[in-house]
Design a protein around this motif. Structure first.
Motif, short mmCIF file in Angstrom:
data_model
loop_
_atom_site.label_atom_id
_atom_site.label_comp_id
_atom_site.label_asym_id
_atom_site.label_seq_id
_atom_site.Cartn_x
_atom_site.Cartn_y
_atom_site.Cartn_z
N UNK A 1 6.87 -3.30 27.49
CA UNK A 1 5.43 -4.47 27.69
C UNK A 1 5.68 -4.41 28.69
N UNK A 2 6.79 -3.72 29.89
CA UNK A 2 6.37 -3.49 31.04
C UNK A 2 5.63 -2.40 31.83
N UNK A 3 4.91 -1.74 30.94
CA UNK A 3 4.32 -0.49 31.07
C UNK A 3 3.06 -1.19 31.14
N UNK A 4 2.80 -2.08 30.02
CA UNK A 4 1.56 -2.14 30.04
C UNK A 4 1.04 -3.82 30.89
N UNK A 5 2.28 -4.75 31.38
CA UNK A 5 1.89 -5.49 32.31
C UNK A 5 1.40 -5.75 33.71
N UNK A 6 0.80 -5.92 33.71
CA UNK A 6 0.26 -5.82 35.94
C UNK A 6 0.91 -7.41 36.62
N UNK A 7 1.36 -8.18 35.80
CA UNK A 7 2.06 -8.97 36.35
C UNK A 7 2.69 -10.21 35.46
N UNK A 8 2.99 -10.92 35.94
CA UNK A 8 4.26 -11.97 34.87
C UNK A 8 3.99 -12.20 34.22
N UNK A 9 2.52 -13.55 34.42
CA UNK A 9 2.14 -14.34 33.37
C UNK A 9 1.64 -13.06 31.87
N UNK A 10 1.58 -12.11 32.31
CA UNK A 10 0.48 -10.85 31.38
C UNK A 10 2.32 -10.43 30.98
N UNK A 11 3.42 -11.07 30.82
CA UNK A 11 4.53 -10.22 30.22
C UNK A 11 4.72 -11.77 29.32
N UNK A 12 4.20 -12.48 30.04
CA UNK A 12 4.74 -14.64 29.05
C UNK A 12 3.87 -13.15 27.43
N UNK A 13 2.74 -13.25 28.23
CA UNK A 13 1.10 -13.13 26.42
C UNK A 13 2.05 -12.24 26.04
N UNK A 14 2.33 -11.32 26.59
CA UNK A 14 2.94 -10.23 25.42
C UNK A 14 3.89 -10.35 24.99
N UNK A 15 5.21 -11.19 25.59
CA UNK A 15 6.04 -11.24 24.99
C UNK A 15 6.00 -11.95 23.87
#
Length: 386
Positions: free
Chosen positions: A292-306
């Protein structure tokens, strides 16, 4: 030999410094710390204390056109905690209105000849309508009602045989002896609190390492790490180890400060084994977090991908729907869900007191599936720096 010892010492020293850095950065994120404290305490209290899978105080209304002893006796057998007798109605239209408005969970309708049919030995019927909008509660209400009516019918049949001169012991009967294991009082709080704990562990295992890495991207410190004398593993591994430590600490707080003292949930198995399996599960599941960390650019994207990753894991865990009730292709998908095996292991250790001689296959699947995820995540993580 001295060079190898010195290299190993430097390697450990760098890891210790990076782990300390990750913990300090986590403590500085007040919102995430609050979320951690809430999830491992209040969220488990709410899940264990407010969610119930039992039928309790289902509102029951009765239309009694018989007004005899038998109809009144049967209706008054619908007692708490399963049912709550609210009162009587006069016509079928009023029953339908209450069902439509959600004011009645179930209704009983006695015809004018209900008692007469019982006395004359004919079949006596009563109509019960159940609101099955919530299919689980509707099924439970119908099941409870069937048991109550069957018991009433059996007693009336025995009374009639006794009056006819048949010996009470002459009629055949089956005695159903139940033995409830692992949760003898069938408390929902035991199941719900442990299920919520295992789910929260999974949430943070997927989210925390990704959050730590993406935070570096947002603050622009990832470039500093790249020009430092650290290898990719020395950047990646401390993030996983530090977050694993935080999750294990939260798990200990939940077990000893929430689940045991508040819900009185017994811990029958080996705690070292449970924490060991949890550490293995968190460490290997972190592969998803690295990906996930390789795809997300910010913390909001981390939450959505999680959320995108966790949703199928939760549905395929077996906590809410047993594998036997799922289609064949979903049962196969459940086998490759690490949470499914972790839930089996968690309940096996905490409530059943099982050891590795029983749980070795589940632990092995956690290690196998997690190892694959960790390898893919680490490969993707290292690739982004080249």
């Amino acid at each position: 030999m001295k060079k190898e010892t010195s290299a190993a010492f430097i390697w450990l020293q760098r890891h210790a410094a990076m782990i300390r850095k990750e913990l300090v950065q986590l403590l500085r994120d007040k919102l995430l710390v609050f979320f951690l404290i809430y999830a491992f305490s209040m969220d488990i209290i709410l899940a264990g204390g407010s969610i119930s899978l039992d039928l309790k105080n289902a509102s029951l209304w009765v239309r009694d056109l018989d007004h005899k002893v038998e109809s009144r006796e049967l209706m008054h057998r619908f007692q708490p905690p399963a049912f709550r007798l609210k009162g009587g109605v006069d016509n079928a239209h009023e029953i339908q209105t209450m069902m439509d408005k959600g004011e009645a969970m179930a209704t009983l309708d006695f015809g004018p000849d209900f008692s007469e049919n019982i006395h004359k030995g004919r079949q006596a019927t009563t109509l019960m309508q159940v609101d099955a909008t919530n299919s689980v509660l509707g099924t439970l209400a119908a099941s409870h009602a069937s048991h109550i009516v069957f018991q009433f019918s059996l007693e009336k049949a025995q009374e009639k045989l006794a009056k006819a001169g048949a010996a009470s012991g002459g009629t055949p009967s089956i005695r159903d002896a139940h033995r409830v294991w692992f949760n003898p009082n069938q408390r929902d709080s035991w199941f719900m609190s442990i299920t919520e704990l295992l789910t929260i562990i999974t949430v943070f295992a997927v989210m925390l390492p990704a959050t730590a890495m993406v935070r570096e991207k947002e603050r622009g410190t990832v470039e500093q790490l790249l020009v430092s004398p650290l290898s990719t593993w020395q950047i990646m591994l401390p993030k996983i180890l530090s977050m694993t430590f935080v999750i294990l600490l939260g798990t200990a707080v939940s077990l000893f400060c929430v689940i045991r003292p508040i819900f009185h949930t017994p811990i029958r198995g080996s705690l070292p084994l449970f924490f060991g399996v949890t550490a293995l599960y968190v460490f290997t599941t972190s592969g998803l977090s690295l990906f996930i960390s390789t795809l997300a650019r910010n913390l909001a994207q981390v939450g959505l991908l999680t959320i995108l990753v966790l949703a199928p894991m939760l549905f395929l865990s077996g906590a809410w729907t047993p594998p036997e009730a799922m289609p064949g292709w979903l049962r196969f998908a459940m086998v490759v869900s690490p949470l499914h095996h972790y839930i089996d292991t968690g309940f096996g250790i905490l409530l059943k007191g099982a050891g590795m001689e029983i749980l070795w296959d589940s632990v092995g699947m956690i290690a196998l599936i997690g190892g694959i995820m960790l390898s893919v995540g680490a490969w993707r993580f290292r690739r982004q720096f080249h």
